[in-house]
Design a protein around this motif. Structure first.
Motif, PDB file in Angstrom:
ATOM      1  N   ARG A  41     116.294  33.209  36.416  1.00 31.88           N
ATOM      2  CA  ARG A  41     115.778  32.012  36.476  1.00 31.88           C
ATOM      3  C   ARG A  41     114.214  32.294  37.244  1.00 31.88           C
ATOM      4  NH1 ARG A  41     117.924  28.386  39.347  1.00 31.88           N
ATOM      5  NH2 ARG A  41     119.667  29.356  39.755  1.00 31.88           N
ATOM      6  N   ILE A  42     114.471  32.914  38.353  1.00 33.14           N
ATOM      7  CA  ILE A  42     113.131  33.396  39.021  1.00 33.14           C
ATOM      8  C   ILE A  42     112.018  34.008  38.203  1.00 33.14           C
ATOM      9  CG2 ILE A  42     112.166  34.329  41.121  1.00 33.14           C
ATOM     10  CD1 ILE A  42     113.745  31.875  42.095  1.00 33.14           C
ATOM     11  N   MET A  43     112.452  34.822  37.676  1.00 36.36           N
ATOM     12  CA  MET A  43     111.553  35.645  36.692  1.00 36.36           C
ATOM     13  C   MET A  43     110.941  34.810  35.851  1.00 36.36           C
ATOM     14  SD  MET A  43     113.633  38.945  36.371  1.00 36.36           S
ATOM     15  CE  MET A  43     112.557  39.735  35.113  1.00 36.36           C
ATOM     16  N   ALA A  44     111.555  33.813  35.086  1.00 38.64           N
ATOM     17  CA  ALA A  44     110.965  33.053  33.947  1.00 38.64           C
ATOM     18  C   ALA A  44     109.866  32.018  34.822  1.00 38.64           C
ATOM     19  CB  ALA A  44     112.202  32.139  33.602  1.00 38.64           C
ATOM     20  N   ASP A  45     110.353  31.763  36.050  1.00 34.65           N
ATOM     21  CA  ASP A  45     109.583  30.636  36.613  1.00 34.65           C
ATOM     22  C   ASP A  45     108.113  31.336  37.294  1.00 34.65           C
ATOM     23  OD1 ASP A  45     110.872  28.409  36.675  1.00 34.65           O
ATOM     24  OD2 ASP A  45     112.129  28.826  38.440  1.00 34.65           O
ATOM     25  N   LEU A  46     108.345  32.589  37.631  1.00 34.21           N
ATOM     26  CA  LEU A  46     107.202  33.684  37.890  1.00 34.21           C
ATOM     27  C   LEU A  46     106.287  33.758  36.756  1.00 34.21           C
ATOM     28  CD1 LEU A  46     108.913  36.253  40.147  1.00 34.21           C
ATOM     29  CD2 LEU A  46     107.234  34.679  40.790  1.00 34.21           C
TER      30      LEU A  46
ATOM     31  N   HIS B 235     122.625  38.588  42.301  1.00 40.44           N
ATOM     32  CA  HIS B 235     122.763  37.304  41.586  1.00 40.44           C
ATOM     33  C   HIS B 235     121.775  37.206  40.284  1.00 40.44           C
ATOM     34  CE1 HIS B 235     124.013  36.303  45.703  1.00 40.44           C
ATOM     35  NE2 HIS B 235     124.926  35.534  45.331  1.00 40.44           N
ATOM     36  N   PRO B 236     122.338  37.782  39.267  1.00 44.94           N
ATOM     37  CA  PRO B 236     121.504  38.210  38.172  1.00 44.94           C
ATOM     38  C   PRO B 236     120.985  36.591  37.458  1.00 44.94           C
ATOM     39  CG  PRO B 236     123.539  38.829  37.682  1.00 44.94           C
ATOM     40  CD  PRO B 236     123.547  38.734  39.279  1.00 44.94           C
ATOM     41  N   ASP B 237     121.849  35.830  37.628  1.00 41.24           N
ATOM     42  CA  ASP B 237     121.521  34.435  36.925  1.00 41.24           C
ATOM     43  C   ASP B 237     120.256  33.843  37.733  1.00 41.24           C
ATOM     44  OD1 ASP B 237     123.636  34.524  35.131  1.00 41.24           O
ATOM     45  OD2 ASP B 237     125.008  33.339  36.031  1.00 41.24           O
ATOM     46  N   GLU B 238     120.353  33.807  38.937  1.00 37.73           N
ATOM     47  CA  GLU B 238     119.278  33.346  39.689  1.00 37.73           C
ATOM     48  C   GLU B 238     117.830  34.209  39.539  1.00 37.73           C
ATOM     49  OE1 GLU B 238     119.592  31.553  43.661  1.00 37.73           O
ATOM     50  OE2 GLU B 238     121.740  32.120  43.811  1.00 37.73           O
ATOM     51  N   ALA B 239     118.251  35.334  39.351  1.00 37.21           N
ATOM     52  CA  ALA B 239     116.987  36.324  39.249  1.00 37.21           C
ATOM     53  C   ALA B 239     116.417  36.186  37.975  1.00 37.21           C
ATOM     54  CB  ALA B 239     117.568  37.804  39.305  1.00 37.21           C
TER      55      ALA B 239
END
Length: 256
Positions: A40-45, A34-38
């Motif tokens: 967003r998660i990377m941006a939050d990290l 799920h690259p879109d979710e990935a």
């Protein structure tokens, strides 16, 4: 695939480092498809880590970076998901930092250039150590090398996908090592000239996508990169640093 569906709470806990290793692996497997979710998660990290660094850098200059970070946090908090971790850091961390600024008058909190240009990740040291161990094993008659291996079995047992062996190179040995987030894998290789190299794969406990870059460690060099939840390092003689970087680019592409 995770037996239980990946929920929003799992993603929040992943960013907040509150998941047990097995659930982290399941979340990372979910993000890998799920690259879109990935993204967003990377941006939050990244945002989480930047704030942590800002709050712990004692002599980082300039309040402008803090103000910019606060604006980015505010924007992040307006997202649909409103991550608990960002709420806590924004509500507590930023105001504590602003309090430091008010108390010191000018107390700068920007990231220093020396901090921003970070050293290679710790898994590179692990890869170099594994390479030196494989060299030691190769000189011991009592240590039997295992050149044959099944990449599918390695993937099933360790959740580490190994790239294709470079053309013209041969596998000398394959070993599994322990690591903080599960087993790691080291493949001892010989290039066309017989020079010893090794390919190291590990799950470092983070989810990132980085391009190969190189670093020196004494008489050795390592070209390292990360693709999602798995990080890799190609280790060989320091004199072949540029060649290692090029080989790492090809190995990374073979994984797609």
């Amino acid at each position: 695939m995770a037996l239980d569906p990946i929920l929003e709470a799992d993603l929040v806990a992943y960013v907040d480092d509150r998941l047990p290793p097995l659930r982290r692996i399941e979340v990372e497997a979910h993000l890998a498809v799920h690259p879109d979710e990935a993204a967003r998660i990377m941006a939050d990290l990244r945002l989480r880590d930047e704030l942590r660094l800002t709050l712990t850098a004692p002599d980082a200059p300039g309040s402008r970076a803090l103000a910019d970070l606060a604006r980015r946090l505010q924007s992040g908090l307006g997202r649909r998901r409103r991550l608990d971790v960002l709420r806590r850091f924004a509500a507590v961390g930023v105001f504590v930092a602003l309090g430091w600024l008010a108390h010191e008058g000018t107390g700068p909190l920007a990231v220093r250039e020396s901090v921003a240009s970070s050293a290679p990740p710790s898994f590179v040291d692990d890869a170099v150590s594994a390479h030196r161990t494989s060299l030691l094993r190769s000189e011991m008659d009592s240590q039997v090398e295992t050149p044959g291996f099944d990449p599918a079995e390695i993937l099933s047992a360790t959740a580490i996908a190994l790239p294709e062996t470079p053309r013209g190179w041969t596998v000398r040995d394959v070993q599994v090592f322990p690591s903080p987030f599960g087993p790691s894998v080291e493949v001892a290789l010989a290039d066309r000239s017989g020079e010893s190299h090794s390919l190291y794969g590990i799950r470092p406990g983070t989810f990132e996508v980085t391009k190969p870059r190189t670093a020196l460690s004494g008489d050795l060099a390592a070209a390292f990169w990360q693709q999602g939840p798995v990080a890799y390092a190609l280790v060989g003689p320091a004199a072949e640093r540029d060649e290692l970087g090029e080989a790492a680019e090809r190995l990374a592409r073979s994984l797609y």
